[in-house]
Design an enzyme around this catalytic site. Structure first.
Site, short mmCIF file in Angstrom:
data_model
loop_
_atom_site.label_atom_id
_atom_site.label_comp_id
_atom_site.label_asym_id
_atom_site.label_seq_id
_atom_site.Cartn_x
_atom_site.Cartn_y
_atom_site.Cartn_z
N PHE A 44 0.81 -1.22 0.00
CA PHE A 44 0.00 0.00 0.00
C PHE A 44 0.84 1.27 0.00
O PHE A 44 0.37 2.33 -0.40
CB PHE A 44 -1.01 0.01 1.16
CG PHE A 44 -0.42 -0.32 2.50
CD1 PHE A 44 0.28 0.61 3.25
CD2 PHE A 44 -0.59 -1.59 3.02
CE1 PHE A 44 0.80 0.30 4.48
CE2 PHE A 44 -0.09 -1.92 4.27
CZ PHE A 44 0.62 -0.98 5.01
N GLY A 47 1.32 3.59 -3.25
CA GLY A 47 0.38 4.62 -3.67
C GLY A 47 -0.18 5.45 -2.54
O GLY A 47 -0.99 6.34 -2.76
N HIS A 48 0.24 5.21 -1.30
CA HIS A 48 -0.35 5.92 -0.14
C HIS A 48 0.73 6.35 0.83
O HIS A 48 0.89 5.71 1.87
CB HIS A 48 -1.34 5.01 0.56
CG HIS A 48 -2.28 5.72 1.47
ND1 HIS A 48 -2.04 5.93 2.81
CD2 HIS A 48 -3.49 6.27 1.23
CE1 HIS A 48 -3.06 6.55 3.36
NE2 HIS A 48 -3.95 6.76 2.42
N PHE A 49 1.42 7.30 0.68
CA PHE A 49 1.63 8.20 -0.45
C PHE A 49 3.09 8.08 -0.83
O PHE A 49 3.91 8.04 0.08
CB PHE A 49 1.29 9.63 -0.05
CG PHE A 49 -0.13 9.77 0.47
CD1 PHE A 49 -1.21 9.81 -0.42
CD2 PHE A 49 -0.41 9.83 1.82
CE1 PHE A 49 -2.51 9.95 0.04
CE2 PHE A 49 -1.71 9.97 2.28
CZ PHE A 49 -2.76 10.03 1.41
N VAL A 54 2.28 6.66 4.45
CA VAL A 54 1.41 6.60 5.62
C VAL A 54 0.52 5.37 5.46
O VAL A 54 -0.08 5.17 4.41
CB VAL A 54 0.54 7.88 5.72
CG1 VAL A 54 -0.47 7.76 6.86
CG2 VAL A 54 1.39 9.12 5.89
#
Length: 140
Positions: A44, A47-49, A54
């Protein structure tokens, strides 16, 4: 302690959605404490971020729920499914970032029949990162 092999035997989740590495405290039907080591390799974080990694809040709540599921399975619900019914009073206090070790503390607030209500807190060190109450149903 519940190690990863035993977690595999009770939870249906697998990588990349298994969010508990071990359970370090366990009182059947009362409380459990799980550990999630958060690393930059988590899918994750791509893409986050990308420039400010985070952990998504919804995954923190899912990690708490997985600890609750482990407790339910090891408290008599083995071989059944545990499903979210509601999530309430969720608060995200501080961001969870790579390098954090989440201590996922879950306790039973109420149990009636096949419905369990839990309270959960996620800590990194002594910092409260997130908290929630959630209800789950144990079904065949």
């Amino acid at each position: 302690m519940v190690d990863i092999k035993e977690i595999f035997s009770v939870l249906p989740h697998r990588y990349p959605f298994l969010l508990v590495d071990r359970v370090v405290e366990f009182e059947p039907g009362v409380r459990a404490v799980g550990i999630k080591n958060v690393t930059i390799n988590e899918p994750f974080f791509q893409g986050h971020f990308p420039n400010n990694p985070v952990m998504p809040g919804v995954l923190i709540v899912e990690a708490l729920a997985q600890v609750a599921g482990i407790m339910a399975f090891k408290s008599g619900a083995e071989g059944k499914n545990v499903y979210f019914m509601s999530i309430e009073k969720v608060k995200f206090r501080k961001p969870v970032v790579p390098g954090d070790q989440l201590r996922l503390e879950v306790q039973v607030i109420h149990k009636r029949g096949n419905v369990w209500k839990f309270s959960g807190n996620a800590f990194a060190g002594d910092q409260l990162k997130s908290e929630a109450e959630f209800t789950a149903m144990v079904a065949a």
